[in-house]
Design a protein around this motif. Structure first.
Motif, PDB file in Angstrom:
ATOM      1  N   ILE A 107       0.991  -1.322  -0.050  1.00  0.00           N
ATOM      2  CA  ILE A 107      -0.106   0.109  -0.229  1.00  0.00           C
ATOM      3  C   ILE A 107       0.830   1.250  -0.082  1.00  0.00           C
ATOM      4  O   ILE A 107       2.062   1.245   0.010  1.00  0.00           O
ATOM      5  CB  ILE A 107      -1.077  -0.004   1.125  1.00  0.00           C
ATOM      6  CG1 ILE A 107      -2.186   1.033   1.076  1.00  0.00           C
ATOM      7  CG2 ILE A 107      -0.210   0.190   2.405  1.00  0.00           C
ATOM      8  CD1 ILE A 107      -2.906   0.816  -0.037  1.00  0.00           C
ATOM      9  N   TYR A 108       0.280   2.354  -0.034  1.00  0.00           N
ATOM     10  CA  TYR A 108       0.810   3.629  -0.455  1.00  0.00           C
ATOM     11  C   TYR A 108       0.608   4.754   0.495  1.00  0.00           C
ATOM     12  O   TYR A 108      -0.788   4.691   0.887  1.00  0.00           O
ATOM     13  CB  TYR A 108       0.819   3.991  -1.728  1.00  0.00           C
ATOM     14  CG  TYR A 108       1.202   5.491  -2.152  1.00  0.00           C
ATOM     15  CD1 TYR A 108       2.409   5.912  -2.494  1.00  0.00           C
ATOM     16  CD2 TYR A 108       0.113   6.574  -1.865  1.00  0.00           C
ATOM     17  CE1 TYR A 108       2.539   7.331  -2.662  1.00  0.00           C
ATOM     18  CE2 TYR A 108       0.488   7.738  -2.122  1.00  0.00           C
ATOM     19  CZ  TYR A 108       1.929   8.124  -2.498  1.00  0.00           C
ATOM     20  OH  TYR A 108       2.011   9.465  -2.911  1.00  0.00           O
ATOM     21  N   SER A 109       1.299   5.480   1.092  1.00  0.00           N
ATOM     22  CA  SER A 109       0.765   6.547   1.923  1.00  0.00           C
ATOM     23  C   SER A 109       1.891   7.864   1.919  1.00  0.00           C
ATOM     24  O   SER A 109       2.698   7.772   0.959  1.00  0.00           O
ATOM     25  CB  SER A 109       0.485   6.426   3.472  1.00  0.00           C
ATOM     26  OG  SER A 109      -0.246   7.486   4.048  1.00  0.00           O
ATOM     27  N   ILE A 151       4.548  -1.084   2.620  1.00  0.00           N
ATOM     28  CA  ILE A 151       3.991   0.035   2.402  1.00  0.00           C
ATOM     29  C   ILE A 151       5.262   1.118   1.912  1.00  0.00           C
ATOM     30  O   ILE A 151       6.431   1.024   2.084  1.00  0.00           O
ATOM     31  CB  ILE A 151       3.487   0.943   3.831  1.00  0.00           C
ATOM     32  CG1 ILE A 151       2.821   2.387   3.445  1.00  0.00           C
ATOM     33  CG2 ILE A 151       4.481   1.276   4.670  1.00  0.00           C
ATOM     34  CD1 ILE A 151       2.019   2.718   4.622  1.00  0.00           C
ATOM     35  N   LYS A 152       4.759   2.035   0.943  1.00  0.00           N
ATOM     36  CA  LYS A 152       5.736   2.904   0.497  1.00  0.00           C
ATOM     37  C   LYS A 152       5.240   4.455   0.863  1.00  0.00           C
ATOM     38  O   LYS A 152       3.898   4.634   0.751  1.00  0.00           O
ATOM     39  CB  LYS A 152       5.514   3.010  -1.199  1.00  0.00           C
ATOM     40  CG  LYS A 152       6.091   3.949  -1.773  1.00  0.00           C
ATOM     41  CD  LYS A 152       5.730   4.027  -3.273  1.00  0.00           C
ATOM     42  CE  LYS A 152       6.008   5.273  -4.179  1.00  0.00           C
ATOM     43  NZ  LYS A 152       6.025   5.159  -5.606  1.00  0.00           N
ATOM     44  N   VAL A 153       6.117   5.108   1.720  1.00  0.00           N
ATOM     45  CA  VAL A 153       5.605   6.201   2.094  1.00  0.00           C
ATOM     46  C   VAL A 153       6.239   7.483   1.460  1.00  0.00           C
ATOM     47  O   VAL A 153       7.313   7.682   1.554  1.00  0.00           O
ATOM     48  CB  VAL A 153       6.033   6.358   3.681  1.00  0.00           C
ATOM     49  CG1 VAL A 153       5.373   7.598   4.177  1.00  0.00           C
ATOM     50  CG2 VAL A 153       5.303   5.256   4.243  1.00  0.00           C
ATOM     51  N   ARG A 196      11.897   9.677  -0.921  1.00  0.00           N
ATOM     52  CA  ARG A 196      12.133  11.278  -0.422  1.00  0.00           C
ATOM     53  C   ARG A 196      13.007  11.797  -1.668  1.00  0.00           C
ATOM     54  O   ARG A 196      13.398  12.733  -1.839  1.00  0.00           O
ATOM     55  CB  ARG A 196      12.891  10.842   0.713  1.00  0.00           C
ATOM     56  CG  ARG A 196      13.391  12.477   1.613  1.00  0.00           C
ATOM     57  CD  ARG A 196      11.933  13.205   1.795  1.00  0.00           C
ATOM     58  NE  ARG A 196      12.510  14.403   1.962  1.00  0.00           N
ATOM     59  CZ  ARG A 196      12.743  15.619   1.146  1.00  0.00           C
ATOM     60  NH1 ARG A 196      12.822  15.005  -0.212  1.00  0.00           N
ATOM     61  NH2 ARG A 196      12.853  16.664   1.639  1.00  0.00           N
ATOM     62  N   TRP A 197      12.965  10.842  -2.769  1.00  0.00           N
ATOM     63  CA  TRP A 197      13.473  11.164  -4.237  1.00  0.00           C
ATOM     64  C   TRP A 197      14.786  11.895  -4.328  1.00  0.00           C
ATOM     65  O   TRP A 197      15.330  12.250  -5.436  1.00  0.00           O
ATOM     66  CB  TRP A 197      12.634  12.601  -4.677  1.00  0.00           C
ATOM     67  CG  TRP A 197      11.157  12.463  -4.504  1.00  0.00           C
ATOM     68  CD1 TRP A 197      10.242  11.488  -4.807  1.00  0.00           C
ATOM     69  CD2 TRP A 197      10.299  13.045  -3.577  1.00  0.00           C
ATOM     70  NE1 TRP A 197       9.111  11.612  -4.560  1.00  0.00           N
ATOM     71  CE2 TRP A 197       9.030  12.765  -3.656  1.00  0.00           C
ATOM     72  CE3 TRP A 197      10.361  14.420  -2.925  1.00  0.00           C
ATOM     73  CZ2 TRP A 197       7.963  13.251  -3.139  1.00  0.00           C
ATOM     74  CZ3 TRP A 197       9.587  15.035  -2.139  1.00  0.00           C
ATOM     75  CH2 TRP A 197       8.137  14.551  -2.209  1.00  0.00           C
ATOM     76  N   ASP A 198      15.830  11.535  -3.098  1.00  0.00           N
ATOM     77  CA  ASP A 198      17.107  11.652  -3.099  1.00  0.00           C
ATOM     78  C   ASP A 198      17.616  10.792  -2.067  1.00  0.00           C
ATOM     79  O   ASP A 198      16.929  10.319  -1.170  1.00  0.00           O
ATOM     80  CB  ASP A 198      17.452  12.945  -2.905  1.00  0.00           C
ATOM     81  CG  ASP A 198      17.658  13.535  -4.270  1.00  0.00           C
ATOM     82  OD1 ASP A 198      18.243  13.241  -5.063  1.00  0.00           O
ATOM     83  OD2 ASP A 198      17.499  15.025  -4.229  1.00  0.00           O
TER      84      ASP A 198
HETATM   85  C1  GAL Z   1       5.678  10.507  -6.417  1.00  0.00           C
HETATM   86  C2  GAL Z   1       6.113   9.323  -6.173  1.00  0.00           C
HETATM   87  C3  GAL Z   1       5.898   8.364  -7.125  1.00  0.00           C
HETATM   88  C4  GAL Z   1       4.427   8.187  -7.003  1.00  0.00           C
HETATM   89  C5  GAL Z   1       3.361   9.466  -6.979  1.00  0.00           C
HETATM   90  C6  GAL Z   1       2.004   9.275  -6.525  1.00  0.00           C
HETATM   91  O1  GAL Z   1       6.040  11.375  -5.386  1.00  0.00           O
HETATM   92  O2  GAL Z   1       7.659   9.636  -6.292  1.00  0.00           O
HETATM   93  O3  GAL Z   1       6.575   7.103  -7.482  1.00  0.00           O
HETATM   94  O4  GAL Z   1       4.100   7.345  -5.859  1.00  0.00           O
HETATM   95  O5  GAL Z   1       3.856  10.514  -5.841  1.00  0.00           O
HETATM   96  O6  GAL Z   1       1.281  10.400  -6.576  1.00  0.00           O
END
Ligand code: GAL
Length: 532
Positions: A107-109, A151-153, A196-198
């Motif tokens: 899941i994602y948050s 989970i991906k946060v 966190r993109w980096d």
């Molecule tokens: C970004 C993330 C992507 C995707 C997207 C969803 O910040 O890097 O992989 O999850 O949000 O809105």
């Protein structure tokens, strides 16, 4: 020359061992193809397709729901709501379906208040759905009630530049709180991906199982090349977790050559492998690539290592890592040509510490190529890579340790290193490999450590450091946690100079650390080991 006494406690010893966490996650994620336009039937259909294609049998296990499932938050109870038309029956039947197939569910948050979909994809229903202030409640729901495993946060809600609410938080604090809330559910083995993109900093290793090290991937060679370039010098941080190069764009609109490079590099760099295309519409070439078990074995290798750059000539790179056995004679090697024209790449076996006859096996072609001596050359097409298993008669002791393969305790990429006083890997054409470590010193953790300096039998060595010094500088050299030996480095003008220290190394793994707690250090190109 000073003799460094090696003092090795059991603690240091255990710190030197390579202890891989779980192997990188393999599975599928919804974002690359569908963004927020997902639904229960779509997710379950992808899970079915994964099994139908036998992708689960080669290791793909996770079906991850990314952004788009949110339905707001109940203002009275704080309960997270699920999108009423995309998932009319909620998430539970979807998770149950995934589990019934023997797969695992993700899941994602977001670590802040609102998600990226709310801020960037106009998913207005997803207001206030992030974990901020709801960590315990949401984690109970995700992992207790619903049974998710991963989970991906994300962080759009945590950094003012990314969110409409102009909120900013401290990422380390936010992710630690989230990890604690996950642990508080009492379910072991839950996986956390930090988005966190980096590369966020070495704290992430205690908190997460994987962490994004780049901004979002897109389906273009420029994006693939950019992510690989950013990950070339992060191998030292992958030892106990995984640098996440983002979800795969394989099987979409890249050329076949680029798809192979993308997949092959994600494998040898030990990134999570999350398929991002529509698995109900896979071309046979895509399926063959995604099911290449010889490449997957590099990714899922229990040593958990990320390949490092062994040489860099012109525009091409040789990357290498141990597989199966640390310091064994079998190594995985990638010859990578990111340029826009074909190039002949030469693998010098001395660069990858192999000697005698070296047997080469092509892992894309599943073909033994024969035995070679001294070197192996091959033409690699533009945007291409060739990946091999190289098995030598002899594994030699490594003598060159580039700074760009070393660990820097304060290393992070979220803030300008000059502004916050942390070290960085910087291009410099005078340095071997074209890269140096700079901005070191001034505080104890702003050091550089080669954590696995291997000596087969132990004994006396001369450690030679190629450094650059703008003015007279000083650094200390410590081996295996022993006392630091002061090394004075005179001004090296516009070039490099070499300073050396004698040291006794132990048989096996050793750690060599350079530091200066109170002043700026010289810049470091590499360390060379000369046996005495
Ligand atoms: C970004 C993330 C992507 C995707 C997207 C969803 O910040 O890097 O992989 O999850 O949000 O809105």
């Amino acid at each position: 020359m000073n003799m460094i006494r090696c003092i090795l406690s059991g603690l240091v010893m255990s710190g030197l061992m390579v202890a891989a966490k779980d192997v990188p996650v393999m599975g599928w994620s919804s974002w690359n193809t569908y963004r927020v336009n997902i639904s229960d039937s779509l997710i379950m259909g992808q899970a079915d397709a994964m099994v139908r294609h036998g992708l689960d049998s080669v290791g793909y296990r996770f079906i991850n729901i990314d952004d788009g499932y949110f339905g707001g938050r109940d203002t009275a109870t704080g309960e997270l709501l699920i999108h009423p038309t995309r998932f009319p029956g909620g998430l539970k039947p979807v998770v149950d379906h995934i589990h019934s197939l023997g797969l695992r569910a993700g899941i994602y948050s977001d670590a802040g208040v609102s998600t990226c979909g709310f801020n960037w994809d106009n998913d207005t229903i997803a207001r206030n759905v992030g974990l901020y202030g709801h960590e315990i409640q949401d984690c109970r729901m995700f992992f207790g009630d619903l049974g998710f495993d991963f989970i991906k946060v994300d962080y759009c809600g945590g950094t003012a530049r990314q969110n409409k609410d102009h909120l900013s938080f401290d990422p380390e604090e936010r992710y630690r709180i989230i990890r604690e809330a996950m642990d508080a559910t009492g379910r072991g083995g839950l996986l956390l991906n930090v988005c966190r993109w980096d590369y966020p900093g070495t704290w992430v290793d205690e908190v997460a199982d994987s962490w994004r090290m780049s901004t979002d991937i897109n389906c273009s060679w420029r994006s693939i090349e950019n992510i690989i370039r950013q990950n070339l010098y992060l191998s030292a941080y992958a030892e106990r977790g995984h640098n996440d190069m983002d979800m795969l764009e394989v099987g979409r609109t890249l050329t076949d050559e680029e798809d192979r490079t993308h997949f092959g590099m994600w494998c040898i760099m030990s990134s999570p492998l999350l398929i991002g295309c529509d698995m109900t519409q896979l071309r046979p070439e895509t399926l063959r690539l995604l099911k290449n078990t010889e490449l997957i074995a590099l990714n899922q290798d229990p040593l958990g290592l990320q390949a490092y750059v062994a040489s860099h000539d012109g525009e091409t790179y040789v990357l290498v890592k141990d597989v199966d056995e640390l310091y064994g004679a079998s190594r995985a090697v990638a010859l990578y040509n990111p340029s826009d024209s074909p190039d002949t790449v030469t693998l010098r076996f001395s660069d990858i510490d192999l000697d005698g006859k070296v047997r080469m096996r092509d892992l894309f072609e599943h073909k033994d190529l024969g035995s070679f001596e001294d070197e192996f050359s091959v033409e690699v097409p533009a945007h291409g890579v060739r990946i091999y298993r190289a098995v030598g008669d002899i594994r030699k002791e490594r003598s060159v340790y580039e700074a760009e393969t070393a660990y820097m305790t304060a290393y992070q990429e979220l803030y300008n290193p000059v502004a916050v006083g942390t070290a960085a890997y910087m291009p410099d054409s005078l340095c071997s490999g074209g890269v140096k470590a700079a901005n070191l010193g001034y505080r104890p953790d702003n050091d550089i450590v080669w954590r696995h300096v291997r000596s087969e039998y132990g004994g006396g060595y001369e450690l030679q450091f190629a450094v650059m010094s703008d003015g007279d500088r000083e650094m200390y050299v410590s081996v295996n946690g022993g006392p630091g030996t002061l090394v004075k480095v005179p001004d090296s003008g516009s070039g490099l100079s070499t300073v050396s220290v004698d040291a006794d190394l132990l048989p096996g793994d050793n750690a060599v650390r350079l530091y200066n707690d109170g002043a700026v250090m010289p810049e470091v190109d590499k360390m060379e080991l000369v046996k005495k």
